[in-house]
Motif scaffolding. Structure first.
Motif, mmCIF file in Angstrom:
data_model
loop_
_atom_site.group_PDB
_atom_site.id
_atom_site.type_symbol
_atom_site.label_atom_id
_atom_site.label_comp_id
_atom_site.label_asym_id
_atom_site.label_seq_id
_atom_site.Cartn_x
_atom_site.Cartn_y
_atom_site.Cartn_z
ATOM 1 N N GLN A 37 0.840 -1.183 0.000
ATOM 2 C CA GLN A 37 0.000 0.000 0.000
ATOM 3 C C GLN A 37 0.889 1.253 0.000
ATOM 4 O OE1 GLN A 37 -3.154 0.088 -0.325
ATOM 5 N NE2 GLN A 37 -3.763 2.156 0.228
ATOM 6 N N VAL A 38 0.669 2.105 -0.983
ATOM 7 C CA VAL A 38 1.448 3.333 -1.084
ATOM 8 C C VAL A 38 0.893 4.361 -0.125
ATOM 9 C CG1 VAL A 38 2.076 5.231 -2.608
ATOM 10 C CG2 VAL A 38 2.059 2.887 -3.476
ATOM 11 N N GLN A 39 1.777 5.054 0.551
ATOM 12 C CA GLN A 39 1.372 6.155 1.413
ATOM 13 C C GLN A 39 2.165 7.397 1.049
ATOM 14 O OE1 GLN A 39 1.902 4.601 5.435
ATOM 15 N NE2 GLN A 39 -0.285 4.137 5.512
ATOM 16 N N LEU A 40 1.460 8.508 0.954
ATOM 17 C CA LEU A 40 2.068 9.802 0.667
ATOM 18 C C LEU A 40 1.756 10.726 1.824
ATOM 19 C CD1 LEU A 40 0.946 10.155 -3.082
ATOM 20 C CD2 LEU A 40 3.137 9.317 -2.231
ATOM 21 N N ALA A 41 2.774 11.325 2.398
ATOM 22 C CA ALA A 41 2.575 12.174 3.576
ATOM 23 C C ALA A 41 3.152 13.554 3.314
ATOM 24 C CB ALA A 41 3.235 11.533 4.792
ATOM 25 N N GLU A 42 2.257 14.551 3.264
ATOM 26 C CA GLU A 42 2.682 15.928 3.052
ATOM 27 C C GLU A 42 3.017 16.601 4.377
ATOM 28 O OE1 GLU A 42 -0.880 15.350 0.121
ATOM 29 O OE2 GLU A 42 -0.380 14.865 2.206
ATOM 30 N N SER A 43 3.875 17.597 4.284
ATOM 31 C CA SER A 43 4.188 18.436 5.438
ATOM 32 C C SER A 43 4.637 19.798 4.934
ATOM 33 C CB SER A 43 5.278 17.792 6.298
ATOM 34 O OG SER A 43 6.472 17.636 5.559
ATOM 35 N N GLY A 44 4.654 20.760 5.822
ATOM 36 C CA GLY A 44 5.175 22.076 5.486
ATOM 37 C C GLY A 44 4.159 23.162 5.270
ATOM 38 N N GLY A 45 2.879 22.824 5.336
ATOM 39 C CA GLY A 45 1.872 23.852 5.173
ATOM 40 C C GLY A 45 1.816 24.773 6.378
ATOM 41 N N GLY A 46 1.023 25.829 6.255
ATOM 42 C CA GLY A 46 0.884 26.751 7.367
ATOM 43 C C GLY A 46 0.311 28.078 6.930
ATOM 44 N N LEU A 47 0.438 29.050 7.804
ATOM 45 C CA LEU A 47 -0.054 30.403 7.560
ATOM 46 C C LEU A 47 1.126 31.300 7.218
ATOM 47 C CD1 LEU A 47 -2.273 32.600 7.711
ATOM 48 C CD2 LEU A 47 -1.768 32.775 10.164
ATOM 49 N N VAL A 48 0.989 32.044 6.132
ATOM 50 C CA VAL A 48 2.056 32.939 5.692
ATOM 51 C C VAL A 48 1.436 34.215 5.152
ATOM 52 C CG1 VAL A 48 2.139 31.912 3.384
ATOM 53 C CG2 VAL A 48 4.166 33.062 4.299
ATOM 54 N N GLN A 49 2.163 35.301 5.255
ATOM 55 C CA GLN A 49 1.667 36.567 4.724
ATOM 56 C C GLN A 49 1.865 36.634 3.215
ATOM 57 O OE1 GLN A 49 3.639 39.692 6.948
ATOM 58 N NE2 GLN A 49 1.932 39.806 8.385
ATOM 59 N N SER A 50 1.053 37.433 2.589
ATOM 60 C CA SER A 50 1.175 37.644 1.155
ATOM 61 C C SER A 50 2.605 38.085 0.817
ATOM 62 C CB SER A 50 0.176 38.711 0.722
ATOM 63 O OG SER A 50 0.259 38.926 -0.668
ATOM 64 N N GLY A 51 3.163 37.484 -0.227
ATOM 65 C CA GLY A 51 4.538 37.753 -0.607
ATOM 66 C C GLY A 51 5.553 36.816 0.017
ATOM 67 N N GLY A 52 5.121 36.018 0.949
ATOM 68 C CA GLY A 52 6.017 35.107 1.640
ATOM 69 C C GLY A 52 6.252 33.812 0.884
ATOM 70 N N SER A 53 6.968 32.914 1.535
ATOM 71 C CA SER A 53 7.350 31.642 0.912
ATOM 72 C C SER A 53 7.076 30.481 1.848
ATOM 73 C CB SER A 53 8.847 31.651 0.566
ATOM 74 O OG SER A 53 9.174 32.693 -0.324
ATOM 75 N N LEU A 54 6.851 29.321 1.236
ATOM 76 C CA LEU A 54 6.716 28.067 1.968
ATOM 77 C C LEU A 54 7.314 26.963 1.125
ATOM 78 C CD1 LEU A 54 3.052 27.972 3.383
ATOM 79 C CD2 LEU A 54 5.155 28.068 4.723
ATOM 80 N N ARG A 55 7.746 25.904 1.795
ATOM 81 C CA ARG A 55 8.181 24.714 1.091
ATOM 82 C C ARG A 55 7.388 23.526 1.604
ATOM 83 N NH1 ARG A 55 13.657 21.045 0.856
ATOM 84 N NH2 ARG A 55 12.785 20.244 2.799
ATOM 85 N N LEU A 56 6.697 22.868 0.695
ATOM 86 C CA LEU A 56 5.963 21.662 1.029
ATOM 87 C C LEU A 56 6.819 20.444 0.686
ATOM 88 C CD1 LEU A 56 2.405 22.494 -0.377
ATOM 89 C CD2 LEU A 56 3.421 23.103 1.834
ATOM 90 N N SER A 57 6.684 19.423 1.514
ATOM 91 C CA SER A 57 7.385 18.165 1.277
ATOM 92 C C SER A 57 6.376 17.034 1.246
ATOM 93 C CB SER A 57 8.405 17.891 2.386
ATOM 94 O OG SER A 57 9.382 18.897 2.457
ATOM 95 N N CYS A 58 6.714 16.010 0.491
ATOM 96 C CA CYS A 58 5.874 14.816 0.414
ATOM 97 C C CYS A 58 6.794 13.603 0.473
ATOM 98 C CB CYS A 58 5.064 14.811 -0.870
ATOM 99 S SG CYS A 58 4.130 13.292 -1.163
ATOM 100 N N ALA A 59 6.572 12.771 1.470
ATOM 101 C CA ALA A 59 7.363 11.553 1.628
ATOM 102 C C ALA A 59 6.522 10.361 1.190
ATOM 103 C CB ALA A 59 7.782 11.398 3.080
ATOM 104 N N ALA A 60 7.067 9.565 0.284
ATOM 105 C CA ALA A 60 6.358 8.398 -0.232
ATOM 106 C C ALA A 60 6.927 7.121 0.364
ATOM 107 C CB ALA A 60 6.471 8.347 -1.752
ATOM 108 N N SER A 61 6.047 6.182 0.628
ATOM 109 C CA SER A 61 6.490 4.892 1.150
ATOM 110 C C SER A 61 5.570 3.784 0.653
ATOM 111 C CB SER A 61 6.498 4.900 2.682
ATOM 112 O OG SER A 61 5.200 5.126 3.191
ATOM 113 N N GLY A 62 6.084 2.572 0.650
ATOM 114 C CA GLY A 62 5.249 1.414 0.374
ATOM 115 C C GLY A 62 5.025 1.071 -1.081
#
Length: 120
Positions: A1-26
């Motif tokens: 069974q494949v599992q995908l797990a995202e992380s890195g979301g959140g609240l940011v002000q306009s003009g800001g930056s974020l990095r999302l990650s996704c770890a896959a397993s299985g």
């Protein structure tokens, strides 16, 4: 069974930056096209970036071109989404996805999603 797990979301002000990650397993990862989708309240889920298994030019939605960068690390079974110059309209739940073998259109596995909220 494949599992995908995202992380890195959140609240940011306009003009800001974020990095999302996704770890896959299985399951198989390196030989599959992967991507990021997003869904805002009251809207359909839309493809943001698609990274082909064999490399090549990624697909980006017009709304994120020049601001978002997708990447993958097959050795780590990971996918990333670097988001710069964020706008309030980027607010959505972001999903990591693995596409069916040989397909660039059909998804066979989804992550659970991570919320990104951009304040004005």
């Amino acid at each position: 069974q494949v599992q995908l797990a995202e992380s890195g979301g959140g609240l940011v002000q306009s003009g800001g930056s974020l990095r999302l990650s996704c770890a896959a397993s299985g399951g198989t990862f390196s030989s599959r096209t992967v991507g990021w989708f997003r869904q805002a309240p009251g809207s359909e889920r839309e493809l943001v970036v698609r990274l082909n298994w064999g490399g090549g030019t990624p697909y980006y939605a017009d709304s994120v071109k020049g601001r978002f960068t997708g990447s993958r690390d097959n050795a780590k079974n990971a996918v990333y989404l670097h988001m710069n110059s964020l706008k309030p309209e980027d607010t959505a739940v972001y999903y990591c996805a693995r596409f069916k073998y040989g397909s660039r259109y059909e998804v066979d596995y989804w992550g659970q999603g991570t919320q990104v909220t951009v304040s004005s």
